[in-house]
Structure formats: C-alpha cells, structure tokens
Design an enzyme around this catalytic site. Structure first.
Site, short mmCIF file in Angstrom:
data_model
loop_
_atom_site.label_atom_id
_atom_site.label_comp_id
_atom_site.label_asym_id
_atom_site.label_seq_id
_atom_site.Cartn_x
_atom_site.Cartn_y
_atom_site.Cartn_z
N GLY A 143 -5.47 -5.50 10.88
CA GLY A 143 -4.03 -5.42 11.10
C GLY A 143 -3.70 -4.70 12.40
O GLY A 143 -2.74 -5.04 13.09
N LEU A 203 0.83 -1.21 0.00
CA LEU A 203 0.00 0.00 0.00
C LEU A 203 0.87 1.27 0.00
O LEU A 203 0.68 2.14 -0.83
CB LEU A 203 -0.94 -0.01 1.22
CG LEU A 203 -1.91 1.16 1.36
CD1 LEU A 203 -2.92 1.20 0.22
CD2 LEU A 203 -2.65 1.10 2.71
N ARG A 242 19.51 -8.44 40.80
CA ARG A 242 20.43 -7.33 41.01
C ARG A 242 20.20 -6.72 42.39
O ARG A 242 19.06 -6.42 42.76
CB ARG A 242 20.18 -6.28 39.92
CG ARG A 242 20.90 -4.98 40.11
CD ARG A 242 22.35 -5.10 39.75
NE ARG A 242 23.03 -3.81 39.84
CZ ARG A 242 24.29 -3.63 39.49
NH1 ARG A 242 25.00 -4.64 39.01
NH2 ARG A 242 24.84 -2.43 39.60
N ASP A 291 -7.90 -2.36 9.65
CA ASP A 291 -8.63 -2.49 10.93
C ASP A 291 -8.22 -3.77 11.63
O ASP A 291 -7.96 -3.79 12.83
CB ASP A 291 -10.15 -2.52 10.68
CG ASP A 291 -10.72 -1.13 10.42
OD1 ASP A 291 -10.03 -0.14 10.71
OD2 ASP A 291 -11.86 -1.05 9.93
N GLU A 300 1.23 0.31 9.98
CA GLU A 300 -0.22 0.03 9.96
C GLU A 300 -1.04 1.19 10.54
O GLU A 300 -2.04 1.01 11.22
CB GLU A 300 -0.53 -1.30 10.66
CG GLU A 300 0.31 -2.41 9.99
CD GLU A 300 -0.23 -3.80 10.13
OE1 GLU A 300 -1.41 -3.96 10.44
OE2 GLU A 300 0.56 -4.73 9.90
#
Lengths: 380, 380
Positions: free
Chosen positions: A242, A125, A268, A240, A363
């Site tokens: 994606g 796209l 730690r 949508d 996206e």
C-alpha cells in the site's frame, strides 16, 4: 540496471494516462465540491484492468506487476487523488486476497473486485483508539459453532460503504498481543455490520470514508483470511504494498501541482515578464521537479523489488515518507506561485493542497515510516 | 525495469569499497590535516582502471559504463572525498571530453596516458571574475601562424598543482560571447604557463587546487579540442557528465557520515539506553537514509541515461542539486548525533561536513542547477 519501464508497464501507464486525461480530470473538481463518489470512473477503471493491476489473470486481474501498478496509480493521482485512493485500496485488497486467500475466496472475490462489479474493496484495520499501534485494537472475533462473531468498531475506512468486501482485522486472542489478531473477509450486507456517518474530510472528498460497527456480526470460518493469529503479518505485508501506492499517489500530486504551476507561471506576468522568468519562481519549479523525480524513483524502486520477490519493507517506507512529504512542499509552492488565485477554487491547486495533506497520515504516518526505516537501519 | 546492479557493476562496487576501507579511510584524516595529495593512492586507483572508468580500452581506459563510474565514485569518496574529486576530474572533466571531441592524434597523446593514470589531467573553466557566468571569461587566445598564444588567469582548478595537461577554455572571439569560447589542451610544461600556490580549502583537502597563469603561452593549433567556438558546448556537455561524478561524491560523503552516526548512536548511551533507541535520533537517521537513497537513485538514473546516449542535462542537474544539498544536511545531522564529539577532530564527521560543502558549489552551484532544471521544465 535499467530504469525504463518495459512494454507491458508502458502500455498500462499509457492506458491510465489516457483515462485520467479524458475521463477523470474533467470531473475531479466537481466531484470534490459535491463529495460525489465517482461510480462511473470506478467501473471505467475496472474495464481497463486498473482495479487489479497486480492480480493473476486467472482471477480477472491484469497480472502486470507492481511497477505497472505504481505507474498507473501515478497517472490517476495526477488527475484526482480521490479516485486514485479508491483504486489504490481496491488493488491492495485484491492483492492481499490473491496472496493469502483460499481458492474459494479468490474465485469469489477477485473477479468482482477486478471488474468493478464490486465498486471497491475496503481495508478495516484502524480503530477509534488504535491507528499506528494496531495491536491495541479492541474489535473481537469469537469462535461460535462453525463460524466467528465479530464485535467492535473500525474507523477511517476508505470505501467502507461502497465496498463489496471488507478485510476486517479482529482480536481472536486478546492475551496474545500482536499474535492474537486474525483477518476476515466480511461482505457488504452481512447482518450485524453497519455503516456509520460519512466523514467530512479536508480532501480526497470524492472518496468515501466511514466508520464501521460490528455487533454480533456472524461470518463462517471460510471467511477467515490466512491462519488464526496471522492477521498482523498479513496487514503489515499489505501495507508494504500500500505504501508503494501512496508513494505513487504523492508523486502524481507533485506532478499535478508542478504542471499547473508551469502553466500559470508562463501566462502570468509581473514586472514586465512572465513570472516563470523570475528566479524566485523558476527555482521553486526546479525544486518541485527534482522532488517529483526523486519520489518517483523511490517508489519505482520499491515496486521493482516487490516485483522481483525481494524484501522491500524499508524501501516502501522510504518511498511513502519521502513522496508524501515532498508532496506537502510541492502543493504549498504551487499555491504560492498562483498567489491569491491559488487560494480559490478557480484553480486546481487548492484541491491538490487539501488532497495531499492526508498522504503523510494514511497507510502509516510519516512517524511510523521513520520507525520502520530506523529499525531496518539499526539492524542492518 | 530492473533496479539491480549488473554483476560487473557489483564487482566494481565491492572492489572499490574494499580499497576505500583499506587504503583510503585510514589515511583520510591525515591527508586532510596536512593538505597532502595522496600520490600513492592515486597510483593504485590508476592500476584499478579508475582514472578512466568509462574510457574505451583502446585509449587506456577500463571500458566500463557510467553506472559503474558512479558506483565507483561513491565508494572511493566514502573512503576519502578528496581522492574522489581527483578521480572525478580525471574521468569526467578531462578524459570524457577527449573521448567525445578528440582527434585520434589527440587521443593518443592526451587521452591514453591519462585514462591509464600514468599522467593527470585537469579542467580549467573558472576565472577570478567568472564562475557561473562562463561567457564573462577574460582569458584569450590569439592565433599566430600554427600556434595560439594564450593570456589570462584561471582560478580554483582542481588537480591544477599536479596536472600534466590542462583542458583550458578561453575566448578566441570575445565579441561572440559564449560562441567565441574554444577549448585547448595545454601541457603544463608549456612556455608562459605557471601556477599559483595551492588553495587553502575548507574541505576535500587531499585534493589540490590552484590558480593558473598564462602569459604569452604558446601552444600548437593541433592542441585545440574541437573547432574554434565549440568551447562552450564542450564545457557544458562535459559538465553534464561531471555532475554525475559530483553527485556520486556527495553520496559517498553522506554515506560515511550516516554509517558513522549509526555506529555512534548504537554505542553512546543517554537516559539509560543507547541513543539509537531514542526517537529523536532514530528519526534523524531515517531521514538521512531516505534522502541518501533518493539521491543515489537520481544519480544512477542520470548515469543510465548517459550510458544510453540520451541527453541528460536536466537529470544530471537534479542529481547534483539534490545529492549535494542532501550531503550537507546529512553530514550536519551526523555532527548533531555525535554532540560535542562531532565538533572535534577525534571523529571524522566534522571532515565529512567540511567535505560536503563544496559539492554545492563546484561544477555548477545549486543555483545554476536550478536554472538548468527550470529551463528543462519550462521547455518540456
């Protein structure tokens, strides 16, 4: 209201979790360092049905629905975002073909995408000068005889070089604006399609990103996906879905950053105790965990609406916006908690930090998501 | 996974929404200005079953689930946040522990009339010198035959000025620290009990709070809730539920601010167009709506876990932390969108901002929520 995954969704999630732990996580750092596309992992995903989670079983898909897809993608992302984005785009392309394709297109493409026989699907796209504003694209498709001729360039195409099929959007009527765009399925190796130089990316480096060039690239009319002029609605509806994928990816990133931080903070010690016992650190962990859950819930909500056949554009935009921005916060905190070690490749959090960065961009940028949400809000 | 509300939950929402719009919102500004307890509105809430939403009908409640409770709390708070907290204290902090820990005799006397809303309850944990650190409380009870004699002071007790009975937490064995805390039901007509003048608060001014004084206040031993030493556990599990109510209250406040900001932005013009057409405003609205939805999902998730009888301390803390901080940001942005009008009492957004502030403090400050969440994360 029931926010628990059902049995099918849970089974897919478990499958993905096991594969992520056993196969993906152990090679993620090296694949990133070598910029090595994970072919074997992609085939493994195909064998497990994870390349076509929401594609009908008749075409080789898992037919497990959008919630299962989001859960699976979160698991893979928590191990490696590069593998996840490859998986995500293939799923998106498969779903798009399943929804808009002809019987012939579905029969040809979907089993190959689902199985991993084609290593990927790609989504063409964006262009060098058209990203957020796709109607400004300049790639042309001109009718010639029984088919179409494509000319132009696409940019930032994930898996563009390894994909068996690329959905390419092109102007079929340059004077019709948003209604002048159509979509085509272009198979790899089609004469006139050439692949540009691999982008050298900040993160998700085990995924490939390339420009594509179309010069007199001829495709038959049977390669057209959907009607002439229907291209942009197809792209937007694919995105949508994606965006649910990126929401899941970002949720997985937050989870990975949090898990690494919890491990480190328990080991730690400073000032005579594990740093996890200092409120300065504990509060960062609490905020990361809260963001992770909020991201997951927004993502699963959008997925559940999609699965129920309800509108979900605004919800997917919210999921994508919130999760990707929450991921930026989480990876930054993860490095902060790791101190100097976080700034080295000895720990995975620097990779998470780099991988997360693209999530607010691809996206649909955060800015585009905000426009989508605001539009819905002001209309409603 | 099913993201939709059930038919019953939707009915509760619609009923409460209508009531809030008709009976609460039009009066909220006046109740706030005059610091007035909305006695009539509370009676109406009672008639609707909202003072004991999740209490079984045999004990005077509406017998609904906690999702319904959260949904109702959001709607009532959307109309008037002060009324929301009156309802929340009755439901979460008073009735809920009685359902869980009360004997049948205690339920008959101290639950039924309260769940039905005939009488009003309160919850007294905080003291002048002991808030987040409950084990530092100084109120004590000494056993004397069949009675306990209570001495001490409680502070910031919501519903305190109006309550008929107060669930009081105090030390029965100071040496055991938090394991020496016990819970008592103290009727406010008990000898040796008195109240201070109502607090002059920044927000939620339709609800009353005050100090409580116990001076040789004798109550029968049968008014003890649970065993001696159970108090801390009762208080903490009660607050796990209470935080769902406060999260929902924060949702209602934020939604009021968002809805008013949208309406204002459509109406107000600048630079030749409604300000809702400017990205600067749109992006604020988009962020407000996204955060609001994330907070609602966290809240409803905690409520579904409570309904399933699953431990939900971490999830309630996440909901309360995120929703309350969200509410402060959203109400502040609503003022920004209103400009100068947001800063004066001709509009309601300044009240929403004042109302939101307390949600980050009561029923566990944001800092306490982060401790709860990080403890959950580090253990898990």
């Amino acid at each position: 209201m029931d926010l628990e995954p059902n049995d099918v969704e849970r089974a897919i999630q478990e499958t993905a979790r096991r594969f992520a732990r056993e196969a993906v996580a152990p090679v993620a750092a090296e694949n990133d360092r070598l910029r090595r596309f994970p072919k074997d992992l992609v085939r493994g995903l195909g064998e497990l049905g994870l390349l076509a989670v929401n594609v009908p079983a008749d075409y080789g898909g898992s037919e497990a629905g959008p919630v299962a897809y989001a859960l699976a993608l979160e698991e893979i992302s928590a191990a490696d975002c590069a593998t996840a984005v490859t998986m995500g785009v293939t799923n998106m392309v498969g779903e798009t073909i399943a929804r808009y394709g002809t019987e012939e297109q579905k029969t040809r493409c979907l089993p190959r995408l689902a199985s991993g026989e084609w290593l990927a699907g790609a989504f063409g796209l964006s262009e060098p000068q058209a990203g957020s504003d796709p109607a400004a694209m300049t790639t042309r498709a001109v009718r010639r005889g029984p088919g179409w001729v494509l000319d132009g360039a696409k940019q930032w195409i994930t898996s563009g070089d390894v994909a068996g099929v690329i959905v390419v959007w092109a102007k079929t009527d340059p004077f019709a604006g948003a209604r002048g765009v159509s979509a085509f399925l272009v198979e790899q190796g089609t004469p006139g399609l050439s692949i540009g130089r691999h982008e050298e990316k900040l993160g998700i480096r085990a995924s490939t990103t390339v420009p594509l060039v179309f010069e007199g690239c001829e495709v038959p009319d049977s390669a057209r996906l959907g009607s002439v002029g229907e291209g942009l609605p197809i792209a937007l509806s694919a995105l949508d879905g994606g965006r649910i994928g990126i929401g899941a990816q970002a949720t997985g990133t937050i989870r990975a950053a949090l898990e690494a931080s919890v491990r480190y903070a328990k080991e730690r010690t400073t000032f005579g105790r594990p740093i996890a016992e200092h409120q300065a650190i504990a509060f960062m962990l609490a905020d990361m965990a809260t963001d992770r859950d909020a991201s997951r819930l927004l993502t699963l909500r959008a997925a559940a609406l999609k699965g129920a056949g309800e509108p979900f554009t605004r919800e997917a935009a919210m999921a994508k916006l919130f999760s990707s921005e929450a991921a930026q916060r989480a990876v930054a905190k993860a490095i902060q908690i790791h101190g100097g070690y976080g700034f080295t490749a000895e720990f995975p959090v620097e990779r998470y930090y780099r991988d997360a960065r693209v999530q607010t961009i691809y996206e649909g940028t955060s800015e585009i998501q905000r426009l989508v949400i605001a539009r819905a809000l002001l209309r409603g | 996974m099913d993201i939709q509300l059930t038919e019953e939950q939707r009915q509760v929402r619609d009923l409460c929404r209508e009531f809030a719009a008709k009976e609460l919102a039009p009066n909220a500004r006046r109740w706030d200005a005059d610091h007035v307890f909305p006695r009539e509105a509370v009676k109406q809430l009672a008639a609707m079953g909202l003072m004991g939403v999740a209490v079984p009908p045999e004990w005077g409640g509406a017998g609904m689930d906690n999702v319904s409770y959260a949904v109702a709390m959001e709607e009532i708070s959307r109309g008037c946040a002060g009324t929301g907290v009156i309802m929340s204290v009755s439901n979460s902090l008073y009735c809920d522990p009685l359902v869980k820990y009360g004997t049948d005799a205690q339920k008959k006397e101290f639950l039924s009339p309260y769940a039905s809303g005939e009488k009003l309850g309160a919850f007294a944990l905080t003291e002048p010198q002991s808030g987040s650190d409950a084990a530092e409380m100084r109120t004590v009870a000494v056993r004397r035959g069949d009675e306990y004699v209570i001495d001490g002071t409680k502070n910031f007790i919501t519903n305190g000025p109006q309550a008929d009975t107060i669930l009081v937490f105090l030390m029965t064995d100071k040496a055991k620290k938090h394991k020496g805390i016990s819970a008592f039901l103290v009727p406010t007509d008990a000898r040796g009990f008195s109240r201070g003048k109502p607090d002059d608060k920044v927000g939620i001014r339709a609800s009353g709070s005050c100090s409580l004084f116990f001076e040789g206040c004798a109550v029968p031993a049968r008014f003890r809730l649970g065993e001696e030493g159970d108090g801390f556990k009762i208080a903490m599990t009660t607050l796990d539920g209470g935080r769902i109510g406060i999260a929902a209250q924060a949702l209602g406040i934020a939604r009021a601010a968002l809805e008013e900001a949208v309406a204002y932005a459509k109406d107000r013009k600048a630079f030749g167009q409604p300000i809702s057409q400017l990205q600067a405003i749109q992006f604020m609205l988009a962020d407000m709506a996204t955060e609001l939805d994330a907070a609602r999902l966290l809240t409803l998730r905690a409520a579904t876990l409570k309904d399933r009888g699953v431990r939900h301390s971490t999830e309630s803390a996440m909901a309360k932390l995120f929703a309350s901080e969200m509410s402060e940001r959203v109400t502040s942005k609503a003022i920004q969108i209103h400009g100068g009008y947001g800063y004066v009492k001709d509009y309601d957004v300044e009240r929403h901002w004042r109302d939101s502030r307390i949600t980050e403090i009561y029923e566990g400050t944001s800092e306490i929520q982060r401790l709860v969440i990080s403890a959950g994360v580090l253990k898990g």
